[in-house]
Design an enzyme around this catalytic site. Sequence first.
Site, PDB file in Angstrom:
ATOM      1  N   ALA A 251      -0.955  57.525 -14.786  1.00  0.00           N
ATOM      2  CA  ALA A 251      -0.472  57.397 -16.174  1.00  0.00           C
ATOM      3  C   ALA A 251       0.823  58.137 -16.451  1.00  0.00           C
ATOM      4  O   ALA A 251       1.269  58.179 -17.599  1.00  0.00           O
ATOM      5  CB  ALA A 251      -1.533  57.817 -17.182  1.00  0.00           C
ATOM      6  N   ALA A 252       1.469  58.702 -15.428  1.00  0.00           N
ATOM      7  CA  ALA A 252       2.743  59.389 -15.669  1.00  0.00           C
ATOM      8  C   ALA A 252       3.797  58.416 -16.209  1.00  0.00           C
ATOM      9  O   ALA A 252       4.495  58.704 -17.191  1.00  0.00           O
ATOM     10  CB  ALA A 252       3.240  60.037 -14.379  1.00  0.00           C
ATOM     11  N   GLY A 253       3.894  57.251 -15.569  1.00  0.00           N
ATOM     12  CA  GLY A 253       4.860  56.251 -16.036  1.00  0.00           C
ATOM     13  C   GLY A 253       4.510  55.703 -17.408  1.00  0.00           C
ATOM     14  O   GLY A 253       5.388  55.457 -18.237  1.00  0.00           O
ATOM     15  N   ASN A 282      10.406  62.577 -20.326  1.00  0.00           N
ATOM     16  CA  ASN A 282      10.232  63.333 -19.088  1.00  0.00           C
ATOM     17  C   ASN A 282       9.331  64.552 -19.306  1.00  0.00           C
ATOM     18  O   ASN A 282       8.503  64.895 -18.455  1.00  0.00           O
ATOM     19  CB  ASN A 282      11.588  63.801 -18.548  1.00  0.00           C
TER      20      ASN A 282
END
Length: 308
Positions: A251-253, A282
Amino acid sequence: MKKITVLGSINMDIVMKVEEMPLKGETISVQDVLHIGGGKGANQAVAASRAGGKTNFIGKVGKDEDGSTLCSLLKEDNIDISHVKVDEQYATGRAFIMVNRNGENSIMVHSGANMTIEDKDVADAQAVIRESDFVVSQFEVPVHAIEEAFKYAKEHHVCTILNPAPAIAKLDSPLLAHTDIIIPNETEAASLTGVIVDSEASMLEAAKRFVEMGVRYVIITLGSKGAFYYSADSEFGFVSAFKVKAVDTTAAGDTFIGALASQLNVVEGKITNMEEAILFANKASSITVQGEGAQPSIPHKQQIDAVM
């Protein structure tokens, strides 16, 4: 407060914690199994809402316990699910995720009800689309539905954001002509443009190809390196990532995209704060990778603002 509509997938993530990824034909032990709310669309909606956006969701779940649970989780995050429908035939989508000790993951997805979204479902949600500042989507739902939503959004001067994930080799659709902002990673950019993204020159080349296809803004996410951006006006730059120890990159993106949408300012079709919005996104992603699971690790605005 930005009004954001996400057309996307809703999955139950079945997360398996392992020491190392298995080799071909190898049997390994799983240290722990977790059931967590996920799906790229739902993750992006949660990220947008927690970052301060007023968020609506268009999607489908099955007539099952997973679907009920996932809808309840979205409601807990103040996401309007009036346009999440229940499919009588197909089960709620599921993702099977292996995460190793370094936080790297491998994901297998069974789309289920996500792929039953039809043009009519989009038409039923036209009111929320035209009242939005942004419409966001990804490739975990049918492309024809995304095209329908983006086309309608553009007719009403609503900014469209496409996350072309998972990667596809060819897009036989005029979708990109209705896309204002495309946000691929290096692999996804290469799949759609044919350009291997491994340097600033190749990023520029890939971005220019996207613009030739009709996109106005390109943001290529580069994981732990940060993000590169390019506009049809030939403005470009790079925003570095925050250095942290990753526990789970799931789920970072998605966090990046949802957080970005909550911050972008668009004036007469032009983004006026690209670098600031990417920096905020970011920060959000750097928090997500330090937690476990998709939605549980997505930060709230006060956590993001606290990052120096």
